[in-house]
Design an enzyme around this catalytic site. Structure first.
Site, PDB file in Angstrom:
ATOM      1  N   ASP A   1       4.091   1.740  -4.544  1.00  0.00           N
ATOM      2  CA  ASP A   1       3.272   2.409  -5.548  1.00  0.00           C
ATOM      3  C   ASP A   1       3.176   1.460  -6.730  1.00  0.00           C
ATOM      4  O   ASP A   1       4.191   1.158  -7.382  1.00  0.00           O
ATOM      5  CB  ASP A   1       3.944   3.724  -5.949  1.00  0.00           C
ATOM      6  CG  ASP A   1       3.200   4.484  -7.029  1.00  0.00           C
ATOM      7  OD1 ASP A   1       2.303   3.890  -7.674  1.00  0.00           O
ATOM      8  OD2 ASP A   1       3.523   5.663  -7.256  1.00  0.00           O
TER       9      ASP A   1
ATOM     10  N   TYR B   1     -12.500   6.404 -15.056  1.00  0.00           N
ATOM     11  CA  TYR B   1     -12.492   5.292 -14.104  1.00  0.00           C
ATOM     12  C   TYR B   1     -13.100   4.043 -14.736  1.00  0.00           C
ATOM     13  O   TYR B   1     -12.531   2.947 -14.657  1.00  0.00           O
ATOM     14  CB  TYR B   1     -13.273   5.703 -12.857  1.00  0.00           C
ATOM     15  CG  TYR B   1     -13.458   4.610 -11.826  1.00  0.00           C
ATOM     16  CD1 TYR B   1     -12.402   4.214 -11.014  1.00  0.00           C
ATOM     17  CD2 TYR B   1     -14.691   3.982 -11.657  1.00  0.00           C
ATOM     18  CE1 TYR B   1     -12.570   3.216 -10.063  1.00  0.00           C
ATOM     19  CE2 TYR B   1     -14.873   2.997 -10.716  1.00  0.00           C
ATOM     20  CZ  TYR B   1     -13.800   2.623  -9.915  1.00  0.00           C
ATOM     21  OH  TYR B   1     -13.975   1.627  -8.977  1.00  0.00           O
TER      22      TYR B   1
ATOM     23  N   THR C   1     -16.435   1.813   2.428  1.00  0.00           N
ATOM     24  CA  THR C   1     -14.984   1.885   2.610  1.00  0.00           C
ATOM     25  C   THR C   1     -14.591   3.319   2.920  1.00  0.00           C
ATOM     26  O   THR C   1     -15.359   4.260   2.687  1.00  0.00           O
ATOM     27  CB  THR C   1     -14.246   1.453   1.327  1.00  0.00           C
ATOM     28  OG1 THR C   1     -14.549   2.399   0.281  1.00  0.00           O
ATOM     29  CG2 THR C   1     -14.648   0.054   0.892  1.00  0.00           C
TER      30      THR C   1
ATOM     31  N   ASP D   1       0.852  -1.182   0.000  1.00  0.00           N
ATOM     32  CA  ASP D   1       0.000   0.000   0.000  1.00  0.00           C
ATOM     33  C   ASP D   1       0.889   1.234   0.000  1.00  0.00           C
ATOM     34  O   ASP D   1       2.101   1.126   0.275  1.00  0.00           O
ATOM     35  CB  ASP D   1      -0.920   0.005   1.225  1.00  0.00           C
ATOM     36  CG  ASP D   1      -2.245   0.717   0.985  1.00  0.00           C
ATOM     37  OD1 ASP D   1      -2.208   1.888   0.562  1.00  0.00           O
ATOM     38  OD2 ASP D   1      -3.315   0.116   1.210  1.00  0.00           O
TER      39      ASP D   1
ATOM     40  N   VAL E   1     -21.400  -0.724  -4.728  1.00  0.00           N
ATOM     41  CA  VAL E   1     -21.279   0.189  -3.593  1.00  0.00           C
ATOM     42  C   VAL E   1     -20.747  -0.574  -2.386  1.00  0.00           C
ATOM     43  O   VAL E   1     -21.377  -1.528  -1.927  1.00  0.00           O
ATOM     44  CB  VAL E   1     -22.642   0.816  -3.250  1.00  0.00           C
ATOM     45  CG1 VAL E   1     -22.508   1.764  -2.067  1.00  0.00           C
ATOM     46  CG2 VAL E   1     -23.208   1.540  -4.461  1.00  0.00           C
TER      47      VAL E   1
END
Length: 250
Positions: free
Chosen positions: A61, A153, A188, A35, A185
């Site tokens: 990354d 996206y 988070t 992460d 959905v």
């Protein structure tokens, strides 16, 4: 599911990725959490180690192949060959298509699509040598149904679906399955940030439009990952497994 198979989860310190990391770690798998969120990585990996799990945390990354390769070298040295990859790291944002700059478009593709390419390609040597592997990509319902103000996206996540299907065909004979989960959905931190910024409706509003009237949870996605990574799913590849409460059926 056979334990002790090394699992890599990108975006593994928050949201869906954290739910997946926790599930595999608690099932007895050595888990590498990758992460860019340093504090979350340290906090969540430490919490799992306190439970007795074997966890390696690295700041990575996914757009940087050198960082991926360096992290994978650490994983192989400290945990063993990579057997399961969950390519989850990604970003989402709401921008009208006419306002999407070339740089914004490229950043979305770099993280959400090229990041999956880097994450998966770098692990396949281990899987082909073992004659066994599981690759799970996290795409999005937006790639299936379209999404206003999220064309960049949806395009990137559509690429993930296409890549998944191509890899499934290419590596099936090597004992490697490749499948994708396109959530809709999910509750988070990313969704919470969108709600706070006013670019995403409150979850209770969206839930009214979902046949199972609630948002998904990271645990819901993790359960699907557990199945797809199992020996019982050895005949399942190239599939788009919708975990969306019935919000998209197709």
């Amino acid at each position: 599911m056979t334990a002790n198979r090394v699992v890599v989860v990108t975006g593994g310190a928050s949201g869906i990725g954290l739910g997946v990391s926790q599930m595999f770690a608690r099932k007895g798998h050595p888990v590498a959490m990758l992460d860019v969120q340093d504090e979350a990585l340290e906090r969540e990996s430490a919490a799992l180690r306190q439970e007795g799990a074997t966890v390696l945390a690295r700041r990575v990354d996914v757009t940087d192949r050198d960082q991926i390769d360096a992290a994978y070298a650490d994983i192989r040295r400290e945990l063993g060959p990579i057997a399961i990859v969950v390519a989850n790291a990604g970003i989402s944002e709401s921008i009208r298509f006419l306002d999407v700059s070339a740089a914004t478009w490229q950043r979305m593709i770099d993280i959400n699509l090229t990041g999956v390419f880097n994450t998966v390609q770098a692990a396949l040597a281990d899987m082909t040598e073992a004659g066994w592997g599981r690759v799970i990509t996290i795409s999005s319902q937006a790639a299936q149904s379209g999404a206003a103000d999220r064309a960049h996206y949806a395009a990137a996540k559509g690429g993930v679906i296409g890549l998944t299907r191509a890899l499934a065909r290419e590596f099936a004979a090597n004992g490697i399955t490749v499948n994708t989960i396109p959530p809709s959905v999910v509750a988070t931190p990313m969704a919470e940030r969108g709600i706070a910024a006013g670019t995403f409706p409150p979850l209770e509003v969206i839930s009214q439009h979902i046949p199972i009237p609630r948002p998904g949870t990271p645990a819901d996605i993790a359960a699907a990952c557990e199945y797809l990574a199992s020996d019982g799913a050895s005949y399942v590849t190239g599939q788009v497994l919708g975990v969306n409460g019935g919000m998209f059926i197709g």
